[in-house]
Design a protein around this motif. Structure first.
Motif, PDB file in Angstrom:
ATOM      1  N   GLU A   1       2.014  -7.341  -0.215  1.00 31.99           N
ATOM      2  CA  GLU A   1       1.426  -7.389  -1.553  1.00 31.99           C
ATOM      3  C   GLU A   1      -0.095  -7.559  -1.508  1.00 31.99           C
ATOM      4  O   GLU A   1      -0.823  -6.951  -2.284  1.00 31.99           O
ATOM      5  N   SER A   2      -0.576  -8.392  -0.564  1.00 33.85           N
ATOM      6  CA  SER A   2      -2.007  -8.648  -0.456  1.00 33.85           C
ATOM      7  C   SER A   2      -2.728  -7.583   0.370  1.00 33.85           C
ATOM      8  O   SER A   2      -3.949  -7.626   0.505  1.00 33.85           O
ATOM      9  N   GLY A   3      -1.958  -6.649   0.927  1.00 27.49           N
ATOM     10  CA  GLY A   3      -2.554  -5.543   1.673  1.00 27.49           C
ATOM     11  C   GLY A   3      -2.473  -5.711   3.175  1.00 27.49           C
ATOM     12  O   GLY A   3      -2.456  -6.812   3.699  1.00 27.49           O
TER      13      GLY A   3
ATOM     14  N   LEU B   1      10.101 -11.723  -1.177  1.00 29.43           N
ATOM     15  CA  LEU B   1      10.118 -10.433  -1.858  1.00 29.43           C
ATOM     16  C   LEU B   1       9.044 -10.381  -2.935  1.00 29.43           C
ATOM     17  O   LEU B   1       8.924 -11.286  -3.755  1.00 29.43           O
ATOM     18  N   ALA B   2       8.250  -9.310  -2.932  1.00 30.65           N
ATOM     19  CA  ALA B   2       7.281  -9.079  -3.997  1.00 30.65           C
ATOM     20  C   ALA B   2       7.810  -8.007  -4.944  1.00 30.65           C
ATOM     21  O   ALA B   2       7.950  -8.228  -6.139  1.00 30.65           O
ATOM     22  N   LEU B   3       8.137  -6.831  -4.405  1.00 33.09           N
ATOM     23  CA  LEU B   3       8.679  -5.732  -5.201  1.00 33.09           C
ATOM     24  C   LEU B   3       9.747  -5.005  -4.401  1.00 33.09           C
ATOM     25  O   LEU B   3       9.538  -4.694  -3.230  1.00 33.09           O
ATOM     26  N   PRO B   4      10.904  -4.753  -4.986  1.00 36.45           N
ATOM     27  CA  PRO B   4      11.952  -3.991  -4.280  1.00 36.45           C
ATOM     28  C   PRO B   4      11.650  -2.495  -4.323  1.00 36.45           C
ATOM     29  O   PRO B   4      11.887  -1.839  -5.324  1.00 36.45           O
TER      30      PRO B   4
ATOM     31  N   PRO C   1      10.900  -2.815   1.034  1.00 35.08           N
ATOM     32  CA  PRO C   1      10.302  -3.527  -0.092  1.00 35.08           C
ATOM     33  C   PRO C   1       8.894  -4.025   0.225  1.00 35.08           C
ATOM     34  O   PRO C   1       8.512  -4.145   1.384  1.00 35.08           O
ATOM     35  N   ALA C   2       8.131  -4.290  -0.833  1.00 33.17           N
ATOM     36  CA  ALA C   2       6.848  -4.947  -0.657  1.00 33.17           C
ATOM     37  C   ALA C   2       7.091  -6.438  -0.456  1.00 33.17           C
ATOM     38  O   ALA C   2       7.944  -7.045  -1.117  1.00 33.17           O
ATOM     39  N   VAL C   3       6.359  -7.030   0.474  1.00 34.83           N
ATOM     40  CA  VAL C   3       6.577  -8.415   0.869  1.00 34.83           C
ATOM     41  C   VAL C   3       5.394  -9.271   0.441  1.00 34.83           C
ATOM     42  O   VAL C   3       4.235  -8.838   0.505  1.00 34.83           O
TER      43      VAL C   3
END
Length: 280
Positions: free
Chosen positions: A81-83, A130-133, A138-140
């Motif tokens: 999520e933060s890149g 989990l950030a986004l499925p 998924p985005a972590v």
């Protein structure tokens, strides 16, 4: 030589990878864990690992995923999520009793001076959540685990005793406990700083490097450490100079579950090391 060649299940080049999507990402692989937790269901069965940095002059670590795909494996950069790359070096991964994965982040190459609680801390511990499925992975999100930070975290593990505690091994000689509420327990679980070889100025890969708990730790209280001790041999007296001695030792916990018995050391193995680095 006549032996059957076992091909790797994933690979990329250092420092200039030519694999699409894996360009210029690293210098040194940091081993991780197969994800077996419940916070990120889509990652179950995926090997999560990292790369220390893409530049030794600037902290820029990367988290990667090796995902089973039938008989093969898909290697990719994990979507954070933060890149990615991150703004820290990636020295270690860890796993708790529930199979959740943790990563240590460090902002300088050299171990920092000072106690983790009073100046000079550079290392933090994060949990993967989990950030986004998203498909295919998924985005972590990287969740900070504890407010305190550490000079040089090199390992994260658990005791398998049902306590929910995390044990953070710091290269400068201490094993710290983070309790199930995310609080740093004081004093340290074990302090071996006085037994370590003298630290080199600047970059040094020696120190307290790892810890492992006995499978029956709940009943016998035994755990094991690996550290760098001064060599009892004078340099140049053997066939090759001796820089220090690596030690694998057994310890036991004291009557306090959060404090080890520092006098219980039983040395299991020692061996001479010719240089100050690559001791992991």
């Amino acid at each position: 030589t006549g032996n059957v060649f076992e091909a790797p299940i994933g690979q990329y080049a250092h420092p200039n990878s030519n694999v699409p999507g894996l360009l210029n990402i690293g210098t040194s692989i940091t081993g991780g864990y197969v994800y077996r937790g419940s916070l990120i269901p889509d990652l179950v069965g995926t090997y999560i690992f990292g790369d220390w940095t893409s530049s030794f002059s600037n902290p820029s670590g990367t988290l990667l995923a090796l995902e089973p795909d039938g008989p093969n494996f898909d290697l990719s950069i994990l979507d954070i999520e933060s890149g990615n790359p991150l703004d820290f070096f990636v020295p270690a991964f860890g796993e708790d009793e529930s199979g959740e994965i943790y990563v240590a982040g460090k902002t300088t190459l050299a171990p920092s001076a000072g106690d983790p609680l009073s100046g000079g801390p550079t290392g933090s511990i994060y949990r993967l959540a989990l950030a986004l499925p998203l498909a295919p992975l998924p985005a972590v999100r990287l969740e900070p685990v504890v407010e305190a930070s550490f000079p040089s975290p090199v390992a994260i593990t658990n005791a398998g005793d049902g306590s929910g505690r995390l044990f953070v091994v710091d290269q400068r000689g201490k094993i710290h406990i983070i309790d199930s509420a995310g609080q740093l327990v004081t004093p340290p679980f074990l302090d071996l700083s006085a037994r370590l070889v003298a630290e080199r100025p600047g970059f040094d890969e020696r120190g307290l490097l790892s810890a492992a708990f006995h499978p029956d730790y709940t009943n016998n209280g035994k755990f094991y450490v690996y550290y760098s001790a001064p060599s009892p041999k004078a340099p140049g007296t053997e066939n090759a100079p001796v820089d220090h001695q690596s030690v694998v030792a057994e310890y036991t916990v004291s009557g306090d579950a959060n404090v080890a018995d520092a006098d219980s050391e039983r040395i299991l193995l020692t061996f001479d090391q010719p240089q100050f680095n690559h001791d992991g």
